[in-house]
Motif scaffolding. Structure first.
Motif, mmCIF file in Angstrom:
data_model
loop_
_atom_site.group_PDB
_atom_site.id
_atom_site.type_symbol
_atom_site.label_atom_id
_atom_site.label_comp_id
_atom_site.label_asym_id
_atom_site.label_seq_id
_atom_site.Cartn_x
_atom_site.Cartn_y
_atom_site.Cartn_z
ATOM 1 N N GLY A 117 51.198 51.378 9.854
ATOM 2 C CA GLY A 117 50.145 50.015 9.587
ATOM 3 C C GLY A 117 49.123 50.325 10.343
ATOM 4 O O GLY A 117 47.783 49.499 10.364
ATOM 5 N N THR A 118 49.204 51.149 11.410
ATOM 6 C CA THR A 118 48.113 51.614 12.224
ATOM 7 C C THR A 118 46.483 52.003 10.889
ATOM 8 O O THR A 118 46.085 52.074 10.668
ATOM 9 C CB THR A 118 48.287 52.544 12.584
ATOM 10 O OG1 THR A 118 48.198 52.363 13.779
ATOM 11 C CG2 THR A 118 46.706 53.204 13.557
ATOM 12 N N ALA A 119 47.933 52.895 9.511
ATOM 13 C CA ALA A 119 46.670 53.638 8.950
ATOM 14 C C ALA A 119 45.639 52.910 8.048
ATOM 15 O O ALA A 119 44.821 52.257 7.511
ATOM 16 C CB ALA A 119 47.479 54.773 7.854
ATOM 17 N N LEU A 120 46.555 51.537 7.629
ATOM 18 C CA LEU A 120 46.062 50.378 6.508
ATOM 19 C C LEU A 120 45.018 49.745 7.339
ATOM 20 O O LEU A 120 43.770 49.385 6.832
ATOM 21 C CB LEU A 120 47.224 49.861 6.105
ATOM 22 C CG LEU A 120 47.983 50.084 5.166
ATOM 23 C CD1 LEU A 120 49.367 49.255 5.885
ATOM 24 C CD2 LEU A 120 47.325 50.291 3.997
ATOM 25 N N HIS A 121 45.201 49.065 8.589
ATOM 26 C CA HIS A 121 44.046 48.682 9.584
ATOM 27 C C HIS A 121 43.288 50.016 10.056
ATOM 28 O O HIS A 121 42.096 49.227 10.165
ATOM 29 C CB HIS A 121 45.234 48.679 11.628
ATOM 30 C CG HIS A 121 43.744 47.455 11.819
ATOM 31 N ND1 HIS A 121 43.552 46.636 12.076
ATOM 32 C CD2 HIS A 121 43.629 48.099 13.003
ATOM 33 C CE1 HIS A 121 42.583 46.576 13.563
ATOM 34 N NE2 HIS A 121 42.630 47.660 13.864
ATOM 35 N N LEU A 122 43.185 51.125 10.403
ATOM 36 C CA LEU A 122 42.440 51.647 10.641
ATOM 37 C C LEU A 122 41.381 51.759 8.554
ATOM 38 O O LEU A 122 40.032 51.614 8.404
ATOM 39 C CB LEU A 122 42.413 52.734 10.837
ATOM 40 C CG LEU A 122 42.999 52.435 12.684
ATOM 41 C CD1 LEU A 122 43.048 54.362 13.286
ATOM 42 C CD2 LEU A 122 41.878 52.133 13.396
ATOM 43 N N THR A 123 42.168 52.321 8.437
ATOM 44 C CA THR A 123 40.264 52.897 6.704
ATOM 45 C C THR A 123 40.349 50.721 6.123
ATOM 46 O O THR A 123 39.533 51.019 5.480
ATOM 47 C CB THR A 123 41.920 52.984 5.550
ATOM 48 O OG1 THR A 123 42.942 51.820 5.276
ATOM 49 C CG2 THR A 123 42.534 54.326 6.526
ATOM 50 N N GLY A 124 41.205 49.975 6.325
ATOM 51 C CA GLY A 124 40.923 48.685 6.008
ATOM 52 C C GLY A 124 39.757 47.636 7.068
ATOM 53 O O GLY A 124 38.732 46.948 6.258
ATOM 54 N N ARG A 125 39.584 48.173 8.056
ATOM 55 C CA ARG A 125 38.697 47.870 9.156
ATOM 56 C C ARG A 125 38.053 48.379 9.594
ATOM 57 O O ARG A 125 37.363 47.804 9.897
ATOM 58 C CB ARG A 125 39.195 46.902 9.602
ATOM 59 C CG ARG A 125 40.338 45.654 9.648
ATOM 60 C CD ARG A 125 41.352 44.612 10.795
ATOM 61 N NE ARG A 125 41.337 43.599 10.073
ATOM 62 C CZ ARG A 125 41.077 42.625 10.377
ATOM 63 N NH1 ARG A 125 40.536 42.531 10.831
ATOM 64 N NH2 ARG A 125 42.228 41.012 10.088
ATOM 65 N N GLY A 126 38.474 49.946 9.912
ATOM 66 C CA GLY A 126 36.858 50.663 10.492
ATOM 67 C C GLY A 126 37.731 51.605 11.177
ATOM 68 O O GLY A 126 39.034 50.713 12.115
ATOM 69 N N MET A 127 37.461 52.747 11.367
ATOM 70 C CA MET A 127 38.344 53.876 12.563
ATOM 71 C C MET A 127 37.845 53.137 14.242
ATOM 72 O O MET A 127 38.674 53.673 14.776
ATOM 73 C CB MET A 127 37.498 55.540 11.766
ATOM 74 C CG MET A 127 37.810 55.272 10.656
ATOM 75 S SD MET A 127 40.216 55.502 10.797
ATOM 76 C CE MET A 127 40.223 57.528 11.344
#
Length: 173
Positions: A117-127
């Motif tokens: 979930g964190t990987a999806l959040h950061l890659t989808g919205r910004g690091m």
């Protein structure tokens, strides 16, 4: 719990658990259920231990100095939570993707969900969209799910507190 394309549900759960760590397996189970996670097995003290390990690793990701360090730490979490994605309709709510094996205990399940979930959040919205509140005395972690990606405070209360502080600093006594 369904992972949305950006992982917001999972990072919000991780932030909630990290900011106020569960003390018992029962508390962990209750808070996960309240967040929409369907629990398939009883929750044990070992699940609590594994969840707390996941939260400790996740906080390192939150506090990473830069994008490269954040990615490296998150990649370590992903490697530790390795499972192949699978389609499931376990809760009768429709087919959806899980990033874990079936019938997994809650501790390893949370480790996998938080990592992916964190990987999806950061890659989808910004690091940069995972951080602690800007207010110096507040250490609350939050996931920036704002439209603009410029959220600096964990809550409106902290934003107001900081605005008052800045105003008083500019105003002569």
């Amino acid at each position: 719990m369904h992972l949305n394309p950006y992982g917001a549900d999972v990072v919000n759960l991780a932030a909630d658990l990290a900011n106020r760590r569960p003390a018992t397996a029962a508390e962990l189970a209750d808070r996960c259920r309240a967040a929409g996670l369907a629990l398939e097995r009883p929750v044990s003290p070992q699940d609590l231990d594994r969840a707390l390990e996941a939260l400790t690793a996740w906080e390192e990701v939150v506090d990473a100095a830069d994008d490269e360090a954040r990615a490296e730490l998150l990649n370590r979490m992903l490697a530790a939570a390795t499972a192949h994605p699978r389609l499931t309709d376990h809760a009768g709510t429709g087919w959806h993707l899980h990033y874990r094996d079936d019938a997994q205990p809650l501790g390893p399940l949370l480790f996998a969900l938080i990592s992916v979930g964190t990987a999806l959040h950061l890659t989808g919205r910004g690091m940069h969209r995972l951080r602690r509140c800007t207010v110096a005395e507040c250490t609350t972690i939050f996931a920036d799910t704002s439209r603009t990606g410029r959220q600096r405070y964990c809550s409106q209360r902290c934003a107001n507190r900081d605005a008052v502080r800045r105003h008083r600093a500019r105003t002569p006594s």
